[in-house]
Design a protein around this motif. Sequence first.
Motif, PDB file in Angstrom:
ATOM      1  N   HIS A 269       6.440  -2.657   9.351  1.00  0.00           N
ATOM      2  CA  HIS A 269       6.097  -2.801   7.921  1.00  0.00           C
ATOM      3  C   HIS A 269       5.775  -1.465   7.242  1.00  0.00           C
ATOM      4  O   HIS A 269       5.445  -1.459   6.056  1.00  0.00           O
ATOM      5  N   ALA A 270       5.819  -0.354   7.985  1.00  0.00           N
ATOM      6  CA  ALA A 270       5.391   0.931   7.421  1.00  0.00           C
ATOM      7  C   ALA A 270       6.555   1.678   6.776  1.00  0.00           C
ATOM      8  O   ALA A 270       7.706   1.557   7.199  1.00  0.00           O
ATOM      9  N   VAL A 271       6.230   2.468   5.732  1.00  0.00           N
ATOM     10  CA  VAL A 271       7.271   3.234   5.020  1.00  0.00           C
ATOM     11  C   VAL A 271       7.343   4.700   5.469  1.00  0.00           C
ATOM     12  O   VAL A 271       8.171   5.456   4.980  1.00  0.00           O
ATOM     13  N   ASN A 272       6.482   5.091   6.416  1.00  0.00           N
ATOM     14  CA  ASN A 272       6.493   6.468   6.929  1.00  0.00           C
ATOM     15  C   ASN A 272       7.870   6.792   7.537  1.00  0.00           C
ATOM     16  O   ASN A 272       8.482   5.915   8.163  1.00  0.00           O
ATOM     17  N   ASP A 273       8.310   8.034   7.390  1.00  0.00           N
ATOM     18  CA  ASP A 273       9.633   8.436   7.907  1.00  0.00           C
ATOM     19  C   ASP A 273       9.941   7.960   9.332  1.00  0.00           C
ATOM     20  O   ASP A 273      10.970   7.326   9.552  1.00  0.00           O
ATOM     21  N   PRO A 274       9.054   8.235  10.328  1.00  0.00           N
ATOM     22  CA  PRO A 274       9.435   7.858  11.698  1.00  0.00           C
ATOM     23  C   PRO A 274       9.454   6.348  11.939  1.00  0.00           C
ATOM     24  O   PRO A 274       9.960   5.890  12.959  1.00  0.00           O
TER      25      PRO A 274
ATOM     26  N   VAL B 103       1.552   3.386   6.514  1.00  0.00           N
ATOM     27  CA  VAL B 103       1.365   3.059   5.091  1.00  0.00           C
ATOM     28  C   VAL B 103       2.354   1.933   4.793  1.00  0.00           C
ATOM     29  O   VAL B 103       3.535   2.039   5.097  1.00  0.00           O
ATOM     30  N   TYR B 104       1.838   0.842   4.203  1.00  0.00           N
ATOM     31  CA  TYR B 104       2.634  -0.386   4.119  1.00  0.00           C
ATOM     32  C   TYR B 104       3.297  -0.581   2.761  1.00  0.00           C
ATOM     33  O   TYR B 104       2.847  -0.067   1.750  1.00  0.00           O
ATOM     34  N   GLY B 105       4.365  -1.378   2.786  1.00  0.00           N
ATOM     35  CA  GLY B 105       5.059  -1.736   1.546  1.00  0.00           C
ATOM     36  C   GLY B 105       6.540  -1.432   1.641  1.00  0.00           C
ATOM     37  O   GLY B 105       7.126  -1.423   2.732  1.00  0.00           O
ATOM     38  N   THR B 106       7.174  -1.223   0.475  1.00  0.00           N
ATOM     39  CA  THR B 106       8.572  -0.801   0.416  1.00  0.00           C
ATOM     40  C   THR B 106       8.607   0.494  -0.399  1.00  0.00           C
ATOM     41  O   THR B 106       7.750   0.708  -1.248  1.00  0.00           O
ATOM     42  N   ARG B 107       9.582   1.342  -0.134  1.00  0.00           N
ATOM     43  CA  ARG B 107       9.640   2.621  -0.862  1.00  0.00           C
ATOM     44  C   ARG B 107       9.907   2.387  -2.348  1.00  0.00           C
ATOM     45  O   ARG B 107       9.442   3.134  -3.187  1.00  0.00           O
TER      46      ARG B 107
END
Length: 361
Positions: A192-197, A227-231
């Motif tokens: 669920h995370a938007v972080n690059d990796p 960090v959660y969500g969508t970009r």
Amino acid sequence: MTDAQIIVLATPVFFALIGLEYWIGVRRGRDTYRLNDAVSSIALGMLSQVVGVLTKLFTLGIYTWVFERAALMRLDAGAWWVWLTGLLLYDFLYYWHHRLGHTTALLWAAHAVHHQSEDYNLSTALRQTGSGWLVGWIFYLPMAILGFPPLVFAVVALVDLLYQFWVHTQQVGRLGWFDRWFCSPSNHRVHHAVNDPYLDRNYGGILVIWDRMFGSFQEELEREPCVYGTRDALASWDPWTANVQVYAKLLRKARRTPRWRDKLRLWWEPAHWEPGVGARIAPGYDPRARPLFDPPVPSSHRIAAAALFVALLGGVALFLWNAHRLGPMAQLGVLAGLLAGQALTARLLTPSPSSSTRGHP
Ligand SMILES: [Zn+2]
Ligand SMILES: [Zn+2]
């Protein structure tokens, strides 16, 4: 007993566990809930269930039709191994359904709903799409062709979905070997995370070994908090908006794309694909720099929204319990009433467009 009735019976358990998670979070000083976000996520679950009743004849109907005409054999629903292999095969097909749900724009338009919450807690689990029925059924037809009866398919699909409820929490840490075999709180946080990796990783429903087999597994890293969500943030509490927003964006993109070939192609490419450019993701994205959607509203609005939400929840439970006795027009009437009630709830939680964002806490 219908699927919808099983969900009604499971609802008190969902709410008890949500209450427990909230209580643990408050005690630890790590509360992960916001009323507006939780109300919106659970409202999306209610909408998804009501739409599920309306579309069941379509989705289960196609499966049954294929099973009756094209099954290579008829497996015996009385044999335990049929249920076990059915669940295993379903989970494998779910992996590919879910993976394409992230990597093709058309399927992402349906699945994005599950990811649009910027919180991550048990209410996020209930945040389900209302348009998965459009294309989702295609992925499970191999089960019909291999001879798994419709009852086995329907039950293992429900088991796979219900299993995933508990993994949507930040209150359970890493679980060692379990995180490498099964979908777990840690590896699903990564999903669920938007972080690059963490982008486009860990699609497994019950088993996460599919991700390790097909190269999409990523462990949660100490140095990279999720960090959660969508970009492409939703910035709305309205379930209708959540369900149609990505489709609307794709339609606009198709309209402004000049070449017909690209107009058709963009539905099967990743959502960020651009004609002539491809599907490259720009480097240097800072997930913590983006604003969190959290408009402040007076407490009277919050109380009214909560009361309306509880009333709608009661209405939906009553509907799901009795839905199989209602005709299609009555079912559509309930859907329309629910959408109107949910739009009003969202309105109460959203003041004016000018003061609608603030930084991450
Ligand atoms: Zn997903
Ligand atoms: Zn999830």
